[in-house]
Design an enzyme around this catalytic site. Structure first.
Site, PDB file in Angstrom:
ATOM      1  N   TRP A  21       0.822  -1.212   0.000  1.00  7.61           N
ATOM      2  CA  TRP A  21       0.000   0.000   0.000  1.00  7.61           C
ATOM      3  C   TRP A  21       0.857   1.264   0.000  1.00  7.61           C
ATOM      4  O   TRP A  21       0.751   2.120  -0.883  1.00  7.61           O
ATOM      5  CB  TRP A  21      -0.944  -0.010   1.206  1.00  7.61           C
ATOM      6  CG  TRP A  21      -1.753   1.247   1.355  1.00  7.61           C
ATOM      7  CD1 TRP A  21      -2.183   2.083   0.352  1.00  7.61           C
ATOM      8  CD2 TRP A  21      -2.238   1.811   2.573  1.00  7.61           C
ATOM      9  NE1 TRP A  21      -2.905   3.125   0.866  1.00  7.61           N
ATOM     10  CE2 TRP A  21      -2.961   2.986   2.229  1.00  7.61           C
ATOM     11  CE3 TRP A  21      -2.152   1.440   3.900  1.00  7.61           C
ATOM     12  CZ2 TRP A  21      -3.578   3.782   3.192  1.00  7.61           C
ATOM     13  CZ3 TRP A  21      -2.775   2.235   4.853  1.00  7.61           C
ATOM     14  CH2 TRP A  21      -3.474   3.386   4.498  1.00  7.61           C
ATOM     15  N   TYR A  54      -4.850   0.531  -4.583  1.00 12.59           N
ATOM     16  CA  TYR A  54      -3.637   1.192  -4.093  1.00 12.59           C
ATOM     17  C   TYR A  54      -3.005   1.990  -5.237  1.00 12.59           C
ATOM     18  O   TYR A  54      -2.433   1.432  -6.170  1.00 12.59           O
ATOM     19  CB  TYR A  54      -2.634   0.176  -3.565  1.00 12.59           C
ATOM     20  CG  TYR A  54      -3.091  -0.610  -2.355  1.00 12.59           C
ATOM     21  CD1 TYR A  54      -4.131  -0.167  -1.552  1.00 12.59           C
ATOM     22  CD2 TYR A  54      -2.460  -1.804  -2.002  1.00 12.59           C
ATOM     23  CE1 TYR A  54      -4.549  -0.894  -0.450  1.00 12.59           C
ATOM     24  CE2 TYR A  54      -2.864  -2.532  -0.895  1.00 12.59           C
ATOM     25  CZ  TYR A  54      -3.913  -2.079  -0.120  1.00 12.59           C
ATOM     26  OH  TYR A  54      -4.312  -2.806   0.971  1.00 12.59           O
ATOM     27  N   SER A 149     -11.496  -8.978   3.482  1.00  6.72           N
ATOM     28  CA  SER A 149     -10.889  -8.066   4.441  1.00  6.72           C
ATOM     29  C   SER A 149     -11.970  -7.278   5.160  1.00  6.72           C
ATOM     30  O   SER A 149     -12.826  -6.667   4.509  1.00  6.72           O
ATOM     31  CB  SER A 149      -9.928  -7.095   3.734  1.00  6.72           C
ATOM     32  OG  SER A 149      -9.363  -6.169   4.651  1.00  6.72           O
ATOM     33  N   GLN A 172      -8.494 -10.704   6.248  1.00  4.75           N
ATOM     34  CA  GLN A 172      -7.457  -9.690   6.427  1.00  4.75           C
ATOM     35  C   GLN A 172      -7.997  -8.555   7.296  1.00  4.75           C
ATOM     36  O   GLN A 172      -8.522  -7.562   6.797  1.00  4.75           O
ATOM     37  CB  GLN A 172      -6.955  -9.161   5.083  1.00  4.75           C
ATOM     38  CG  GLN A 172      -5.728  -8.285   5.230  1.00  4.75           C
ATOM     39  CD  GLN A 172      -5.114  -7.907   3.892  1.00  4.75           C
ATOM     40  OE1 GLN A 172      -4.877  -6.733   3.628  1.00  4.75           O
ATOM     41  NE2 GLN A 172      -4.842  -8.890   3.050  1.00  4.75           N
ATOM     42  N   TRP A 200      -3.228  -6.814   8.926  1.00  2.00           N
ATOM     43  CA  TRP A 200      -2.576  -5.582   8.531  1.00  2.00           C
ATOM     44  C   TRP A 200      -2.429  -4.661   9.743  1.00  2.00           C
ATOM     45  O   TRP A 200      -3.135  -4.795  10.728  1.00  2.00           O
ATOM     46  CB  TRP A 200      -3.317  -4.885   7.395  1.00  2.00           C
ATOM     47  CG  TRP A 200      -4.743  -4.474   7.613  1.00  2.00           C
ATOM     48  CD1 TRP A 200      -5.853  -5.240   7.454  1.00  2.00           C
ATOM     49  CD2 TRP A 200      -5.210  -3.166   7.990  1.00  2.00           C
ATOM     50  NE1 TRP A 200      -6.996  -4.501   7.708  1.00  2.00           N
ATOM     51  CE2 TRP A 200      -6.625  -3.237   8.035  1.00  2.00           C
ATOM     52  CE3 TRP A 200      -4.582  -1.965   8.274  1.00  2.00           C
ATOM     53  CZ2 TRP A 200      -7.417  -2.142   8.373  1.00  2.00           C
ATOM     54  CZ3 TRP A 200      -5.364  -0.866   8.612  1.00  2.00           C
ATOM     55  CH2 TRP A 200      -6.764  -0.961   8.659  1.00  2.00           C
ATOM     56  N   PRO A 202       0.068  -4.521  12.025  1.00  2.00           N
ATOM     57  CA  PRO A 202       0.447  -5.157  13.295  1.00  2.00           C
ATOM     58  C   PRO A 202       1.232  -4.228  14.210  1.00  2.00           C
ATOM     59  O   PRO A 202       1.354  -4.497  15.408  1.00  2.00           O
ATOM     60  CB  PRO A 202       1.311  -6.349  12.843  1.00  2.00           C
ATOM     61  CG  PRO A 202       1.886  -5.912  11.527  1.00  2.00           C
ATOM     62  CD  PRO A 202       0.788  -5.114  10.879  1.00  2.00           C
ATOM     63  N   GLU A 289      14.912  -5.657   9.578  1.00  2.00           N
ATOM     64  CA  GLU A 289      14.606  -5.593  11.007  1.00  2.00           C
ATOM     65  C   GLU A 289      13.327  -6.345  11.351  1.00  2.00           C
ATOM     66  O   GLU A 289      13.297  -7.159  12.272  1.00  2.00           O
ATOM     67  CB  GLU A 289      14.488  -4.129  11.444  1.00  2.00           C
ATOM     68  CG  GLU A 289      15.818  -3.446  11.673  1.00  2.00           C
ATOM     69  CD  GLU A 289      16.628  -4.151  12.748  1.00  2.00           C
ATOM     70  OE1 GLU A 289      16.117  -4.312  13.879  1.00  2.00           O
ATOM     71  OE2 GLU A 289      17.774  -4.550  12.464  1.00  2.00           O
ATOM     72  N   ASN A 290      12.262  -6.084  10.606  1.00  2.00           N
ATOM     73  CA  ASN A 290      10.956  -6.614  10.995  1.00  2.00           C
ATOM     74  C   ASN A 290      10.825  -8.119  10.802  1.00  2.00           C
ATOM     75  O   ASN A 290      10.060  -8.768  11.519  1.00  2.00           O
ATOM     76  CB  ASN A 290       9.844  -5.881  10.244  1.00  2.00           C
ATOM     77  CG  ASN A 290       9.647  -4.465  10.755  1.00  2.00           C
ATOM     78  OD1 ASN A 290       9.963  -4.162  11.897  1.00  2.00           O
ATOM     79  ND2 ASN A 290       9.130  -3.590   9.911  1.00  2.00           N
TER      80      ASN A 290
END
Length: 314
Positions: A21, A54, A149, A172, A200, A202, A289-290
């Site tokens: 997105w 998007y 979603s 979702q 989505w 989080p 990192e994530n």
């Protein structure tokens, strides 16, 4: 990277998904966005999530360029339909389902998506018509599986009760330590029905990274400072009690050997009904990192304490 089964399907997905997105819809320079996609795949992410709305097709177009030439079985591709693509094109009617899947496939440069999702529930289209049309595109080989979603539980149940249609395998919802609404009805229903969650936000729109300090100005490069995001950002999450509670999570994350962002994602993944957590990125290093949140064995007591701290303010 760890992997989980997607509902009752034969598809497995990475615990961390790449969301397009903010990255490929125009918010990030195109070559950087493509680099983010490639970094995600290089780091073991297999699930790529997008939607036709998007950037009104821009995100799918950039993804199509980023994925061109890669083995089709090396990634799981998900897109969505519902929101307006023009003054007349919106919703989940039979005509729109067929029109929008073809347009998405063209932009993505593929002959099928692995997961086709209804971006919201369409009260203006008969549910039977929507589910029959979605079943038709599965039978035509344009989508392998189906999802939705942010559907209410009663509409999910109604869709599951329809005979002769392809069943949903994914949901979702927005889900984080700051937003636990799906736990009340949607997750229990889905767990009973062979439907996994692909969640989505989080990180609670970035608040759970800890970058918003109580009493400090909002960082100029943050989502909360973006004019484009102002309408969607939950400003109540920037209130001092919430930000102070988030800061109080840092010692728990440190005990787990994680950053605060990694800890927040790991909390989401503690839920067995969650197949994957969607992350975005404006730089490739953010992905590095994530993804470290995947596969961590965090002591449950740390999560219980985190829930207690956040539960006092939201």
């Amino acid at each position: 990277m760890k992997f989980r089964k997607l509902g009752d399907s034969d598809i497995t997905v990475s615990e961390i998904a790449f969301g397009s997105w903010l990255t490929t819809s125009g918010g990030v320079e195109k070559q950087t966005a493509i680099a983010c996609v490639h970094r995600a795949l290089d780091r073991g992410i297999t699930l790529i999530d997008t939607a036709n709305v998007y950037g009104r097709g821009a995100a799918e177009t950039v993804l199509g360029e980023a994925l061109a030439g890669l083995p089709r079985d090396s990634y799981v591709l998900a897109t969505k339909l519902y929101f307006p693509m023009s003054d007349t094109d919106r919703g989940l009617s039979r005509a729109q389902v067929h029109k929008q899947i073809d347009a998405s496939l063209a932009r993505l440069r593929v002959d099928h998506v692995d997961l086709y999702q209804c971006h919201r529930y369409d009260a203006d289209a008969p549910l039977e018509e929507t589910m029959e049309a979605l079943t038709e595109i599965v039978k035509a080989g344009k989508a392998r599986t189906l999802g939705f979603s942010e559907w209410p539980a009663d509409r999910i149940a109604a869709a599951l009760a329809l005979p002769g249609v392809t069943k949903f395998v994914s949901s979702q919802p927005q889900y984080s330590l700051l937003h636990r609404d799906p736990e009340r009805e949607v997750m229990p229903l889905c767990a009973r029905s062979g439907i996994s969650q692909i969640v989505w936000s989080p990180l609670g729109q970035g608040v759970l990274t800890g970058k918003y300090a109580p009493g400090a100005n909002v960082p100029s490069d943050s989502r909360a400072a973006s004019e484009a995001m102002n309408g969607a950002f939950r400003k109540q999450w920037l209130e001092p009690p919430v930000l102070e509670a988030v800061q109080a999570l840092k010692p728990l994350a440190q005990q787990a050997g994680l950053t605060l962002a990694q800890f927040a994602i790991a909390w989401v993944l503690r839920e067995a009904n969650v197949a994957s957590a969607i992350i975005g990125a404006s730089r490739p290093d953010q992905i590095d990192e994530n993804i470290k949140a995947s596969g961590h064995d965090v002591p449950p007591g740390l999560f219980v304490e985190a829930e207690r701290i956040i539960g006092r303010v939201v």
